[in-house]
Every structure is written in structure tokens, then in C-alpha cells.
Design an enzyme around this catalytic site. Structure first.
Site, mmCIF file in Angstrom:
data_model
loop_
_atom_site.group_PDB
_atom_site.id
_atom_site.type_symbol
_atom_site.label_atom_id
_atom_site.label_comp_id
_atom_site.label_asym_id
_atom_site.label_seq_id
_atom_site.Cartn_x
_atom_site.Cartn_y
_atom_site.Cartn_z
ATOM 1 N N ASN A 7 21.006 100.184 -26.537
ATOM 2 C CA ASN A 7 19.711 99.517 -26.367
ATOM 3 C C ASN A 7 18.629 100.475 -26.837
ATOM 4 O O ASN A 7 18.328 101.449 -26.166
ATOM 5 C CB ASN A 7 19.514 99.153 -24.885
ATOM 6 C CG ASN A 7 18.138 98.576 -24.612
ATOM 7 O OD1 ASN A 7 17.398 98.233 -25.546
ATOM 8 N ND2 ASN A 7 17.775 98.474 -23.337
ATOM 9 N N LYS A 9 15.482 99.962 -27.090
ATOM 10 C CA LYS A 9 14.173 99.740 -26.450
ATOM 11 C C LYS A 9 13.087 99.704 -27.543
ATOM 12 O O LYS A 9 13.338 99.163 -28.607
ATOM 13 C CB LYS A 9 13.930 100.817 -25.385
ATOM 14 C CG LYS A 9 15.142 100.909 -24.431
ATOM 15 C CD LYS A 9 14.917 101.729 -23.209
ATOM 16 C CE LYS A 9 16.177 101.694 -22.344
ATOM 17 N NZ LYS A 9 16.011 102.330 -21.059
ATOM 18 N N HIS A 92 16.592 92.907 -18.668
ATOM 19 C CA HIS A 92 16.578 94.363 -18.477
ATOM 20 C C HIS A 92 15.555 94.727 -17.398
ATOM 21 O O HIS A 92 14.517 94.079 -17.286
ATOM 22 C CB HIS A 92 16.239 95.058 -19.798
ATOM 23 C CG HIS A 92 16.488 96.524 -19.754
ATOM 24 N ND1 HIS A 92 15.577 97.402 -19.222
ATOM 25 C CD2 HIS A 92 17.570 97.255 -20.107
ATOM 26 C CE1 HIS A 92 16.085 98.627 -19.276
ATOM 27 N NE2 HIS A 92 17.295 98.580 -19.817
ATOM 28 N N GLU A 94 13.412 96.899 -17.323
ATOM 29 C CA GLU A 94 12.062 97.145 -17.865
ATOM 30 C C GLU A 94 11.318 95.831 -18.090
ATOM 31 O O GLU A 94 10.092 95.784 -17.964
ATOM 32 C CB GLU A 94 12.164 97.985 -19.150
ATOM 33 C CG GLU A 94 12.532 99.427 -18.809
ATOM 34 C CD GLU A 94 13.339 100.164 -19.866
ATOM 35 O OE1 GLU A 94 13.397 99.697 -21.018
ATOM 36 O OE2 GLU A 94 13.930 101.209 -19.525
ATOM 37 N N GLU A 158 22.842 98.307 -14.144
ATOM 38 C CA GLU A 158 22.005 99.464 -14.459
ATOM 39 C C GLU A 158 21.147 99.791 -13.252
ATOM 40 O O GLU A 158 20.072 99.202 -13.073
ATOM 41 C CB GLU A 158 21.090 99.144 -15.648
ATOM 42 C CG GLU A 158 21.823 98.791 -16.913
ATOM 43 C CD GLU A 158 20.972 99.061 -18.164
ATOM 44 O OE1 GLU A 158 21.428 99.842 -18.992
ATOM 45 O OE2 GLU A 158 19.861 98.527 -18.274
ATOM 46 N N GLY A 164 16.950 106.464 -17.769
ATOM 47 C CA GLY A 164 16.038 107.423 -18.395
ATOM 48 C C GLY A 164 15.680 108.598 -17.508
ATOM 49 O O GLY A 164 14.735 109.329 -17.801
ATOM 50 N N SER A 194 21.631 106.630 -18.012
ATOM 51 C CA SER A 194 21.897 108.026 -18.382
ATOM 52 C C SER A 194 23.342 108.275 -18.816
ATOM 53 O O SER A 194 23.917 109.309 -18.490
ATOM 54 C CB SER A 194 21.483 108.957 -17.237
ATOM 55 O OG SER A 194 20.099 108.824 -16.966
HETATM 56 P P1 13P Z 1 19.180 105.471 -20.504
HETATM 57 O O1 13P Z 1 20.577 105.555 -21.086
HETATM 58 O O2 13P Z 1 18.137 106.093 -21.373
HETATM 59 O O3 13P Z 1 19.151 105.941 -19.085
HETATM 60 O O4 13P Z 1 18.799 103.913 -20.467
HETATM 61 C C1 13P Z 1 19.691 103.001 -19.917
HETATM 62 C C2 13P Z 1 19.231 101.645 -20.249
HETATM 63 O O5 13P Z 1 18.226 101.180 -19.757
HETATM 64 C C3 13P Z 1 20.025 100.872 -21.224
HETATM 65 O O6 13P Z 1 19.636 99.539 -21.242
#
Ligand code: 13P
Length: 232
Positions: A7, A9, A92, A94, A158, A164, A194
């Protein structure tokens, strides 16, 4: 099945996306692992073109629940399919955190995409506060309550506190959450939060973990390919 999805983002415009995908085609990827990248909307066409003729799938990061209409800023499943996009991430954390997406909205998006034959990675996960309160299982149950199994549906667990942050759920914690969810809805499940080359093999060795949804570590071709190899 093992699925490793990157992903991106809000990273990589068309130029960078094309270069990444050309490098990924040439990378040493293992057999028996399904690999997917999810670029921003503006880079999807470039990614589809650069990966044409490979087994690597291109996913969007979101998709609306109507075929067309007055929904400024949104795109629909048939529009993505016209581009050659194979699936989409939906819900997601976010999107939930910054754009007010609720379980009801996420469910509508998932149903629409599945109806049109797009593959879906639907994301769920608890916040740090919810985990501290002991509400993790309750939150996960609520988030999957209106989803039904579908051959094109994958769920990504997640934990929001692991995204992150460099904090990863331990393999045992992820396994436990996946078991809880699989008791409610029997579909393949990805872990996200992560994931890196160093922890991927141990996480993916858990019986209820069928793959990974990778954020930051999917932005570098060598690192992403190393995670794909760790999965095989
Ligand atoms: P990270 O791997 O940067 O922690 O992000 C995970 C994520 O949100 C994947 O959709």
C-alpha cells in the site's frame, strides 16, 4: 495462498510508479506468492502498463459504492476495471481516521466492488486506546459484522497502533486476532503494521496469517521484494 500487498498510500506519482513497477518486474520474486501493489489513483494507469503481462496485480486504495454519479473526488469499480485495475483496498484506518469513513460506508464500498468483480482487501483493526480498554475483540467483531465471505474478499488486520510506528503486533497477538476474525468470517487474512523483511517470515509463519499488507517498507523495490521472498 500467500498474498503480499504494498500500500503506497500518498506516495509515488506516475513517473516514480512506472520506474518502481519496471524494477519490480525485473526483481527476484518467489513462486507461490501473489504480489500486489496499490499506487495512488493518478499512478494506476502507469502501474498497469508497466506490469502488463506479469502476475503482479494492481490495486486501488479506495473505491466508491455507486457506478457513477455526483460524488466529487470519487471513482467507481467499473472505472478502475476499465484501466485494468484488479482490486482495491477498502476501509483503511487512515480513511476512517482522516476522512470519517464508518463501518457502514466501508461495507457499502466492499459490496459494490465485489458485485462488480473487483478483488477487495478490507481493512480492520483496533486503536491503542481500544486495545488498552480490552475492547479489541469487540471492535474487530463490529468491523466485520456486515461482511460476508466472498471468493474475492480478503481481510487485512491492521492494528492502528502498529501502522507507521515501527511497533509490530507480536506474531502471537496477530495470530490471536486473526483467529477471532476467522471464526466470524472465513476468508484469507493479511497482517499489516510495520511489516519489514526482518519480521515478515515470523509473522507469516503463523497459521492464521495468509499474507501481509505493507506500507512504508513497500516503497523501496529491494525491501518489498525481500518481504515477498520471506513469505515463500
Ligand atoms: P506500515 O507498514 O508503514 O506500518 O503501514 C501499514 C499499512 O497501513 C498498510 O496498509
Amino acid at each position: 495462498m500467500t498474498l503480499i500487498a504494498g500500500n503506497w498510500k500518498m506516495f509515488k506519482g506516475p513517473g516514480e510508479a512506472g520506474a518502481f513497477c519496471r524494477a519490480l518486474r525485473a526483481a527476484d520474486l518467489p513462486d507461490g506468492v501473489d504480489v500486489v501493489v496499490a499506487p495512488p489513483f493518478v499512478s494506476l494507469a502507469e502501474a498497469v502498463q508497466a506490469l502488463a503481462g506479469t502476475e503482479i496485480g494492481v490495486f486501488a486504495q479506495n473505491c466508491h459504492w455507486e457506478e457513477e454519479g455526483a460524488f466529487t473526488g470519487e471513482v467507481s469499480a467499473p472505472m478502475l476495471q476499465e484501466l485494468g485495475v484488479y482490486g482495491t483496498i477498502v476501509g483503511h484506518s487512515e480513511r476512517r481516521q482522516w476522512f470519517g469513513e464508518t463501518d457502514a460506508i466501508v461495507t457499502r464500498r466492499v459490496h459494490h466492488c465485489l458485485e462488480f468483480g473487483l478483488h477487495v482487501i478490507a481493512c480492520i483493526g483496533e486503536t491503542a486506546e481500544e486495545r488498552d480498554k480490552g475492547a479489541t475483540h469487540q471492535v474487530l467483531r463490529r468491523q466485520v459484522a456486515s461482511l460476508e465471505p466472498d471468493p474475492n474478499l480478503v481481510i487485512a488486520y491492521e492494528p492502528v497502533w502498529a501502522i507507521g510506528t515501527g511497533k509490530t503486533a507480536t506474531p502471537a497477538m496477530a495470530q490471536e486476532a486473526h483467529e477471532t476474525i476467522k471464526d466470524l468470517i472465513d476468508v484469507p487474512m493479511l497482517y499489516g503494521g510495520s511489516v519489514k523483511p526482518e519480521n515478515a517470515a515470523e509473522l507469516l509463519a503463523q497459521p492464521a496469517i495468509d499474507g501481509a499488507l505493507v506500507g512504508g517498507a513497500s516503497l523501496d523495490v529491494d525491501t518489498f521484494a525481500a518481504i515477498c521472498r520471506a513469505a515463500s
